[in-house]
Design an enzyme around this catalytic site. Structure first.
Site, PDB file in Angstrom:
ATOM      1  N   ASN A 124       0.881  -1.172   0.000  1.00  0.00           N
ATOM      2  CA  ASN A 124       0.000   0.000   0.000  1.00  0.00           C
ATOM      3  C   ASN A 124       0.915   1.217   0.000  1.00  0.00           C
ATOM      4  OD1 ASN A 124      -1.781   2.042   0.520  1.00  0.00           O
ATOM      5  ND2 ASN A 124      -2.755   1.052   2.274  1.00  0.00           N
ATOM      6  N   LYS A 129       3.139   0.715   3.273  1.00  0.00           N
ATOM      7  CA  LYS A 129       2.758  -0.319   4.238  1.00  0.00           C
ATOM      8  C   LYS A 129       2.807  -1.653   3.512  1.00  0.00           C
ATOM      9  CE  LYS A 129      -0.587   2.514   6.645  1.00  0.00           C
ATOM     10  NZ  LYS A 129      -1.942   2.871   6.321  1.00  0.00           N
ATOM     11  N   ARG A 163      -2.514  -2.038  -3.566  1.00  0.00           N
ATOM     12  CA  ARG A 163      -3.722  -1.234  -3.391  1.00  0.00           C
ATOM     13  C   ARG A 163      -3.627  -0.036  -4.330  1.00  0.00           C
ATOM     14  NH1 ARG A 163      -5.091   3.218   0.977  1.00  0.00           N
ATOM     15  NH2 ARG A 163      -7.290   3.442   0.501  1.00  0.00           N
ATOM     16  N   HIS A 214     -12.712   3.082  -0.303  1.00  0.00           N
ATOM     17  CA  HIS A 214     -12.733   2.065   0.766  1.00  0.00           C
ATOM     18  C   HIS A 214     -13.434   0.788   0.289  1.00  0.00           C
ATOM     19  CE1 HIS A 214     -12.793   5.448   4.060  1.00  0.00           C
ATOM     20  NE2 HIS A 214     -11.538   5.061   3.819  1.00  0.00           N
ATOM     21  N   GLY A 241     -13.120   5.296  10.073  1.00  0.00           N
ATOM     22  CA  GLY A 241     -11.721   5.415  10.481  1.00  0.00           C
ATOM     23  C   GLY A 241     -11.380   6.889  10.489  1.00  0.00           C
ATOM     24  N   GLY A 286     -10.485   8.413   7.730  1.00  0.00           N
ATOM     25  CA  GLY A 286     -11.428   8.618   6.623  1.00  0.00           C
ATOM     26  C   GLY A 286     -12.666   7.786   6.946  1.00  0.00           C
ATOM     27  N   ARG A 317     -11.682  15.702   7.121  1.00  0.00           N
ATOM     28  CA  ARG A 317     -12.463  16.118   5.944  1.00  0.00           C
ATOM     29  C   ARG A 317     -13.879  16.505   6.349  1.00  0.00           C
ATOM     30  NH1 ARG A 317     -10.998  10.779   3.240  1.00  0.00           N
ATOM     31  NH2 ARG A 317      -8.809  11.060   2.706  1.00  0.00           N
ATOM     32  N   ASP A 354      -8.759  12.514  16.791  1.00  0.00           N
ATOM     33  CA  ASP A 354      -8.752  11.165  17.359  1.00  0.00           C
ATOM     34  C   ASP A 354      -9.972  11.008  18.273  1.00  0.00           C
ATOM     35  OD1 ASP A 354      -8.255   8.870  18.993  1.00  0.00           O
ATOM     36  OD2 ASP A 354      -6.184   8.935  18.282  1.00  0.00           O
ATOM     37  N   MET A 355     -10.812  10.035  17.944  1.00  0.00           N
ATOM     38  CA  MET A 355     -12.061   9.872  18.692  1.00  0.00           C
ATOM     39  C   MET A 355     -11.818   9.574  20.173  1.00  0.00           C
ATOM     40  SD  MET A 355     -15.253  10.200  18.475  1.00  0.00           S
ATOM     41  CE  MET A 355     -15.747  10.301  16.757  1.00  0.00           C
ATOM     42  N   GLY A 409     -11.117   2.011  12.613  1.00  0.00           N
ATOM     43  CA  GLY A 409     -10.654   2.442  13.942  1.00  0.00           C
ATOM     44  C   GLY A 409     -11.748   2.909  14.885  1.00  0.00           C
ATOM     45  N   GLU A 424     -14.777   0.059  15.112  1.00  0.00           N
ATOM     46  CA  GLU A 424     -14.439  -1.160  15.851  1.00  0.00           C
ATOM     47  C   GLU A 424     -14.224  -0.898  17.339  1.00  0.00           C
ATOM     48  OE1 GLU A 424     -11.060  -3.039  13.883  1.00  0.00           O
ATOM     49  OE2 GLU A 424     -11.990  -2.620  11.948  1.00  0.00           O
ATOM     50  N   ASN A 425     -13.843   0.355  17.664  1.00  0.00           N
ATOM     51  CA  ASN A 425     -13.408   0.617  19.047  1.00  0.00           C
ATOM     52  C   ASN A 425     -14.275   1.564  19.857  1.00  0.00           C
ATOM     53  OD1 ASN A 425     -10.798  -0.864  19.068  1.00  0.00           O
ATOM     54  ND2 ASN A 425     -10.377   0.530  17.358  1.00  0.00           N
ATOM     55  N   GLU A 436      -8.254  -5.104   5.049  1.00  0.00           N
ATOM     56  CA  GLU A 436      -8.069  -4.786   3.634  1.00  0.00           C
ATOM     57  C   GLU A 436      -6.888  -5.550   3.037  1.00  0.00           C
ATOM     58  OE1 GLU A 436      -8.753  -0.541   5.008  1.00  0.00           O
ATOM     59  OE2 GLU A 436      -9.100  -0.334   2.867  1.00  0.00           O
TER      60      GLU A 436
HETATM   61  P1  AMP Z   1      -8.270   3.985  10.876  1.00  0.00           P
HETATM   62  O1  AMP Z   1      -8.226   5.092   9.876  1.00  0.00           O
HETATM   63  O2  AMP Z   1      -9.257   2.918  10.565  1.00  0.00           O
HETATM   64  O3  AMP Z   1      -6.906   3.448  11.253  1.00  0.00           O
HETATM   65  O4  AMP Z   1      -8.825   4.667  12.232  1.00  0.00           O
HETATM   66  C1  AMP Z   1      -8.063   5.591  12.966  1.00  0.00           C
HETATM   67  C2  AMP Z   1      -8.961   6.316  13.943  1.00  0.00           C
HETATM   68  O5  AMP Z   1      -9.627   5.368  14.787  1.00  0.00           O
HETATM   69  C3  AMP Z   1      -8.208   7.223  14.922  1.00  0.00           C
HETATM   70  O6  AMP Z   1      -8.013   8.499  14.371  1.00  0.00           O
HETATM   71  C4  AMP Z   1      -9.170   7.284  16.091  1.00  0.00           C
HETATM   72  O7  AMP Z   1     -10.097   8.349  15.906  1.00  0.00           O
HETATM   73  C5  AMP Z   1      -9.952   5.990  16.023  1.00  0.00           C
HETATM   74  N1  AMP Z   1      -9.635   5.050  17.108  1.00  0.00           N
HETATM   75  C6  AMP Z   1      -8.637   4.151  17.162  1.00  0.00           C
HETATM   76  N2  AMP Z   1      -8.667   3.478  18.329  1.00  0.00           N
HETATM   77  C7  AMP Z   1      -9.722   3.949  19.022  1.00  0.00           C
HETATM   78  C8  AMP Z   1     -10.309   3.656  20.306  1.00  0.00           C
HETATM   79  N3  AMP Z   1      -9.786   2.720  21.110  1.00  0.00           N
HETATM   80  N4  AMP Z   1     -11.399   4.364  20.670  1.00  0.00           N
HETATM   81  C9  AMP Z   1     -11.920   5.293  19.864  1.00  0.00           C
HETATM   82  N5  AMP Z   1     -11.431   5.614  18.649  1.00  0.00           N
HETATM   83  C10 AMP Z   1     -10.357   4.947  18.238  1.00  0.00           C
END
Ligand code: AMP
Length: 409
Positions: free
Chosen positions: A10, A17, A94, A183, A213, A215, A244, A285-286, A333, A336-337, A387
């Protein structure tokens, strides 16, 4: 014995990656990341997984993608997994934008390279980096099949009613302006994995996939085929994302040009890099946003509410597009979390058969799982996306001549 390993690459503008998989059991033999390519100091992080070796990190300048891939090849060689190995069946790349030209994974030749190049105007950030990665990999192993797996391919089944913008048809066609979606590898994998979790054939199941995520995009999948997705000509349309804006009135752009004197490039940066959650509250970051919300921070609370409001609008819209929904799947991200996001996204939608069980939602686990109450009309699931596995599976199916099967089956 025929070769069974696939290297997945990727290639981004300043990073690569990679994962090496053995397709006999879909196990990962090595994973890694090269960062800060072209900057003063780069970094390669390599984790061998086959023999249980320790992760290795190397610093120093990585001037370009060729240097990056050579460094990756060197690390793999140290583990006895070199690119020259006869066990390597193919390299799967990718590729972000395949336009309407590529509906399937495709073995790369000069004509394919030229077509990916032709699509650069609609993917100026991504396709050039993907091309550099492909050309470098081809120069290292010219004899090996190299396969492009496109982020847009899964969405090429969208009907014209969903794919077309309501603008002058000739202008749209001349400039290839339409909704492509992104995606796609994740939406394909997760929609099938959700059907599998339900013990049903993907062809019978209608799923709303929420890939949340940094995105973020949603898709409506009817019987295994995508019928609608939230990203458009570029990944800017749709949901509120980390940086975005997602949807907005296009007139905001003319307004910024006329009233704020901003250029097209300024606005591009504003909407892609400085908007979404980071524009609303300074964090993308959530985890950090939830921490601030819990501490009573009003700006973070408003950002969270805007994020959730948009997500709920899409869930409602896709419910209407599908007519019958069997499952809603959260992935990536945030999906799932972040249990609070899943809870808020579906709160109060019991009339639509949608509900989240608070105890199941709070469980942290690695695998696919249901979070809806027993007997719910619509299953709500958390399905980790993969992916790389999907790219490896599609690549291997193509080069080994197997009938096309996918990783979630
Ligand atoms: P991704 O682009 O799928 O790698 O997702 C990255 C994003 O997932 C990060 O910017 C966070 O906002 C979110 N994230 C990752 N881990 C957690 C978690 N444990 N709780 C809440 N949000 C998370």
């Amino acid at each position: 014995m025929s070769p069974t390993r696939v290297l997945v690459l990727n290639s981004g503008s300043s990073s690569v990656k990679y994962q090496l998989l053995d397709m006999r059991d879909r196990s990962r033999l090595a994973v890694g990341l090269v960062e800060r390519i072209g900057e003063e100091s780069g970094r390669l992080k390599h984790t061998p997984l086959a023999g249980g070796g320790e992760p290795r990190e190397t610093g120093g300048a990585v001037p370009d993608h060729e240097a990056a891939l050579k460094a990756v090849a060197g690390e793999l060689k140290r583990d006895g997994l070199g690119l020259d190995s006869p066990d390597l069946a193919a390299i799967g790349h990718r590729v972000v934008h395949g336009g309407m030209s590529f509906t399937e994974p495709t073995v790369i030749d000069d004509a394919v390279l030229a077509e990916i190049e032709r699509l650069v105007p609609v993917a100026p950030l991504h396709n050039p980096a993907n091309l550099t990665g492909i050309r470098t990999a081809m120069s290292l192993r010219p004899d090996l099949p190299q396969v492009a797996v496109f982020d847009t391919a899964f969405h090429t089944t969208m009907p014209e009613s969903a794919a077309r913008y309501a603008i002058d048809v000739r202008t749209a066609d001349e400039h290839r302006i339409r909704r492509y979606g992104f995606h796609g590898t994740s939406h394909a994998y997760v929609s099938r994995a959700t059907a599998k979790l339900l013990g049903r054939d993907p062809r019978e199941v209608n799923v709303i996939v929420l890939h949340l995520g940094n995105g973020a995009s949603a898709s409506a999948v009817r019987g295994g085929r995508c019928v609608e997705t939230s990203m458009g000509l570029t990944p800017l349309e749709g949901l509120v994302m980390g940086t975005r804006s997602g949807d907005l009135d296009p007139a905001v752009i003319f307004h910024l040009m006329r009233v704020a004197g901003m250029s097209a490039d300024d606005i591009d940066v504003l909407l892609n890099k400085k908007s979404g959650l980071i524009g609303l509250c300074g964090d993308n970051d959530m985890r950090e946003i939830r921490r601030r919300v819990d501490a009573g921070d009003e700006q973070a609370a408003l950002a969270f509410d805007i994020y959730i409001h948009r997500l709920r609008k899409y869930i409602g819209a896709y419910y209407a597009v599908l007519g019958r929904v069997d499952a809603v799947a959260f992935t990536a991200g945030v999906g799932e979390n972040a249990a609070p996001v899943r809870e808020a996204a579906l709160a109060g939608l019991e009339e639509l058969g949608l509900a989240v069980d608070p105890e199941l939602n709070a469980v942290r686990a690695d695998g696919p799982r249901l979070i809806s109450p027993a007997g719910a009309r619509v299953a709500v699931a958390v399905v980790p996306t993969d992916e790389e596995l999907e790219i490896a599976t599609q690549t291997y199916a193509l080069v080994s001549g197997e009938s096309r099967h996918t990783s979630a089956e």
